[in-house]
Design an enzyme around this catalytic site. Sequence first.
Site, PDB file in Angstrom:
ATOM      1  N   TYR A 124      -1.046  13.624  26.852  1.00  0.00           N
ATOM      2  CA  TYR A 124      -0.451  14.947  26.794  1.00  0.00           C
ATOM      3  C   TYR A 124      -1.548  15.994  26.965  1.00  0.00           C
ATOM      4  O   TYR A 124      -2.561  15.954  26.262  1.00  0.00           O
ATOM      5  CB  TYR A 124       0.277  15.180  25.462  1.00  0.00           C
ATOM      6  N   GLN A 186       9.591  17.789  23.870  1.00  0.00           N
ATOM      7  CA  GLN A 186      10.337  16.997  24.855  1.00  0.00           C
ATOM      8  C   GLN A 186       9.432  16.036  25.637  1.00  0.00           C
ATOM      9  O   GLN A 186       9.866  14.939  26.007  1.00  0.00           O
ATOM     10  CB  GLN A 186      11.163  17.908  25.790  1.00  0.00           C
ATOM     11  N   ASN A 209      -0.111  21.808  20.209  1.00  0.00           N
ATOM     12  CA  ASN A 209       0.183  22.748  19.131  1.00  0.00           C
ATOM     13  C   ASN A 209       0.959  22.029  18.013  1.00  0.00           C
ATOM     14  O   ASN A 209       1.100  20.809  18.021  1.00  0.00           O
ATOM     15  CB  ASN A 209       0.978  23.937  19.665  1.00  0.00           C
ATOM     16  N   SER A 233     -10.367  22.156  14.983  1.00  0.00           N
ATOM     17  CA  SER A 233     -11.698  21.688  15.356  1.00  0.00           C
ATOM     18  C   SER A 233     -12.764  22.278  14.435  1.00  0.00           C
ATOM     19  O   SER A 233     -12.533  23.298  13.787  1.00  0.00           O
ATOM     20  CB  SER A 233     -11.952  22.095  16.810  1.00  0.00           C
ATOM     21  N   GLN A 255     -17.448  26.511  18.744  1.00  0.00           N
ATOM     22  CA  GLN A 255     -16.357  25.989  17.947  1.00  0.00           C
ATOM     23  C   GLN A 255     -15.405  27.095  17.541  1.00  0.00           C
ATOM     24  O   GLN A 255     -14.189  26.950  17.603  1.00  0.00           O
ATOM     25  CB  GLN A 255     -16.952  25.313  16.704  1.00  0.00           C
ATOM     26  N   HIS A 258     -12.437  28.272  19.644  1.00  0.00           N
ATOM     27  CA  HIS A 258     -11.254  27.421  19.845  1.00  0.00           C
ATOM     28  C   HIS A 258     -10.016  27.970  19.160  1.00  0.00           C
ATOM     29  O   HIS A 258      -8.905  27.826  19.654  1.00  0.00           O
ATOM     30  CB  HIS A 258     -11.513  26.004  19.325  1.00  0.00           C
ATOM     31  N   GLU A 322     -16.399  16.762  12.288  1.00  0.00           N
ATOM     32  CA  GLU A 322     -16.004  16.264  13.607  1.00  0.00           C
ATOM     33  C   GLU A 322     -17.227  16.276  14.539  1.00  0.00           C
ATOM     34  O   GLU A 322     -17.550  15.266  15.157  1.00  0.00           O
ATOM     35  CB  GLU A 322     -14.901  17.181  14.166  1.00  0.00           C
ATOM     36  N   HIS A 323     -17.883  17.427  14.645  1.00  0.00           N
ATOM     37  CA  HIS A 323     -19.108  17.556  15.435  1.00  0.00           C
ATOM     38  C   HIS A 323     -20.253  17.846  14.480  1.00  0.00           C
ATOM     39  O   HIS A 323     -20.143  18.741  13.635  1.00  0.00           O
ATOM     40  CB  HIS A 323     -19.030  18.726  16.408  1.00  0.00           C
ATOM     41  N   ASP A 356     -18.583  17.959  25.050  1.00  0.00           N
ATOM     42  CA  ASP A 356     -17.226  18.425  25.349  1.00  0.00           C
ATOM     43  C   ASP A 356     -16.888  18.208  26.823  1.00  0.00           C
ATOM     44  O   ASP A 356     -15.724  18.047  27.179  1.00  0.00           O
ATOM     45  CB  ASP A 356     -17.094  19.919  25.038  1.00  0.00           C
ATOM     46  N   GLU A 410      -1.030 -21.670  -2.874  1.00  0.00           N
ATOM     47  CA  GLU A 410      -0.238 -20.463  -2.622  1.00  0.00           C
ATOM     48  C   GLU A 410       1.251 -20.786  -2.502  1.00  0.00           C
ATOM     49  O   GLU A 410       2.055 -19.893  -2.185  1.00  0.00           O
ATOM     50  CB  GLU A 410      -0.727 -19.734  -1.347  1.00  0.00           C
ATOM     51  N   HIS A 415       2.948 -24.692   5.550  1.00  0.00           N
ATOM     52  CA  HIS A 415       1.593 -24.415   6.038  1.00  0.00           C
ATOM     53  C   HIS A 415       0.710 -25.643   5.830  1.00  0.00           C
ATOM     54  O   HIS A 415      -0.077 -26.020   6.695  1.00  0.00           O
ATOM     55  CB  HIS A 415       0.972 -23.234   5.283  1.00  0.00           C
TER      56      HIS A 415
END
Lengths: 428, 428
Positions: A124, A186, A209, A233, A255, A258, A322-323, A356, A410, A415
Amino acid sequence: MKTYNNPAKNTWAAITQRPAKEANTLGATVKAVFEDIKENGDQALKNYTEKFDGVILSDLKVSQQEIDNAIPLVSQELKDAIVLAKNNVEKFHAFQKIEKKVISTVNGVDCWQEMKPIEKVGLYIPGGSAPLFSTILMLGVPAKIAGATKIVLCTPPSKDGTINPAILFAAQLVGVTEIYKLGGIQAIAAMTYGTESVPSVYKIFGPGNQFVTAAKQYALTQGLAIDMPAGPSEVMVVADKDADASFVVADLLSQAEHGADSQVILVTESQKLIDEVQIELEKQLAELPRQEVARLAIENSSAILIDSIDAQNELINEYAPEHLILNVLNEDVYLDKIVNAGSVFIGPLTPESAGDYASGTNHTLPTNGYARMYSGVNLDAFTKKITYQKITAEGIQNIGPAIELMAAAEGLDAHKNAVTLRLNSLKK
Amino acid sequence: MKTYNNPAKNTWAAITQRPAKEANTLGATVKAVFEDIKENGDQALKNYTEKFDGVILSDLKVSQQEIDNAIPLVSQELKDAIVLAKNNVEKFHAFQKIEKKVISTVNGVDCWQEMKPIEKVGLYIPGGSAPLFSTILMLGVPAKIAGATKIVLCTPPSKDGTINPAILFAAQLVGVTEIYKLGGIQAIAAMTYGTESVPSVYKIFGPGNQFVTAAKQYALTQGLAIDMPAGPSEVMVVADKDADASFVVADLLSQAEHGADSQVILVTESQKLIDEVQIELEKQLAELPRQEVARLAIENSSAILIDSIDAQNELINEYAPEHLILNVLNEDVYLDKIVNAGSVFIGPLTPESAGDYASGTNHTLPTNGYARMYSGVNLDAFTKKITYQKITAEGIQNIGPAIELMAAAEGLDAHKNAVTLRLNSLKK
């Protein structure tokens, strides 16, 4: 930017608190859209696209003609840049393949793992003002290296029903197998259930989003996998006294631009650097096109003076950025200690934007502290490992009696029997 | 066992339909228990343990004294079997470590990945009639190899407030750092939030009933990771005309005895084998202690005659079995074609129970078709990979201009500026 001077450890969590995430209240909306698309397929997709993207589409799928027409619209220099980046991403991700290596755990018992592709994946790519073609490289290249046979891309159309040419160029370059003009909930629903036009996939990747995020969470409940939980981020810059304040600020702003909910944190042993950064921040912000957004993010952010390198390492691991940019001359005092981070950028000449776009590493990384337990997207994310074992007569004689005892203890007699029958056959 | 003779491909999905999973309606219950435990900590844990396990506990944590007292109660031969299995699991999972390998994607741009531990993990082991100590090996051993510093085990106490000695033996053998007498939703909630006694963890592993499964799903929404989605166990046995029907049946029953919702499927080119299996099934079932459960599972299950090996491979990949037994003399016609499976057992002398207990491979595997996109538990599951990059002056000069172009095209000027400033500094 708030500043702190050697704050006590028990205040770190509060100081580095990430912006509060809104509770997801989109559950009912998402479910309704998914059910509509499950039942009504393409027609429902077209209705939502008309409603939310303001476009009436006859075909959801981007035609080869559209791709061919779009590619000349991308400048040659941008194409060259994208190809350079693609080649590096390809090298780094191909390098992550594992060879089949067999181990005999005991004589006659051979075990191994093999990496196999997730055959059908969905990517996506959000719409909006800027075309995120770089994310197509980051997701499409490893999908292709893994060996996916279906690489489906969904991205919302512009008001005129077209897709940005750079998106189409990147998609055909990496080997996306089909592209659909679909955005939002969708798009995710279409790839979850499949419709007349859009195939279903096994795993969905990519940013989005709050609607896309909620839709991916819902897809999880419908038996699909997703890349990782989403969050705003963030970057933590660790800089020593020799760091160039303008580099530090540019990295913080990379950063901050963003989104207003991005978080940037500077950790340093140098008060002088903090002072320089505050001044430089104003200078660079003033010239930044996205300065409004960046200013909001900077308000949530901190510069933290910490004298001790050990304490700096503790803070890094507690925050799990993250970074992580180590803008320092001696990285060795950090590297061995770092356990929790998404991607680490080492030295003054290694900006986050290298990763990036073009160094080869992936930019889809765990946010929100998820670096404690998630990797960023890599070749593993597009594959799974199957385990194999092959046992000989000697092998089953070596481990069979232990299996019989354990299975009996067990309470799993079938088995046990599966081994006993084989051991008995060897006694004949 | 239903039988099918070369069924048409469009009927495969219906024939191999997994038993319907009940919709999860436990959401409200789970949420209430989690919130109670978040607020009331140990006291809430003790209340639930009294209510659901019928035990009043003064201490939730198993003491060293309890462990020391329990270990002599495990027979020496069972201890030896567990140690043999543990050694093999250790060998196979240690073999999965990756070495740091650096690649220069272009001159001056070094990139690599390193595997780092998930530092705090929680293992859940169900209670009930049989002590699942084998699962402790499968989860505790890779956790230890990964380098976890906290390995927390929760398992419900018996009515007398004790834990089965074999569980305690296995736990101390693999290096579990602490054990709590907690079962069900409350165990998962305790490891999610932490209480006065129980530490919070980053990722929760292990099997469980519908309450535990629902609780793990809820833990996901609270920011934790879990091993994988849960589902009933399943095996697909592919057997050639030379396969011993008694081995085939024992393997089918190994799966069937797990639960009424287990699914077992036989695929073969030999009608003779199917006939023999039907007869042998009755024989072995009659002697099986858990025959009632196994009979219910067998009712849901199929023997499918398929002449063509290509079609067999297609069916395997479409079904994506958790366990795939290739009880054939020529496995090569299958191995290269198999893309979707959890763990593959090759040859007549390789029963699934070998991998369940002692060969060294993991028995925590993707069910319900999740083998299309999930690996079984392995060393990866207890680690994450951090990416690193270090760029020199030559490196940033090589990739910098491409980054500037791409960042500008995506409308991210601060990203571009972070490179421009560095390139400019090198021109001086």
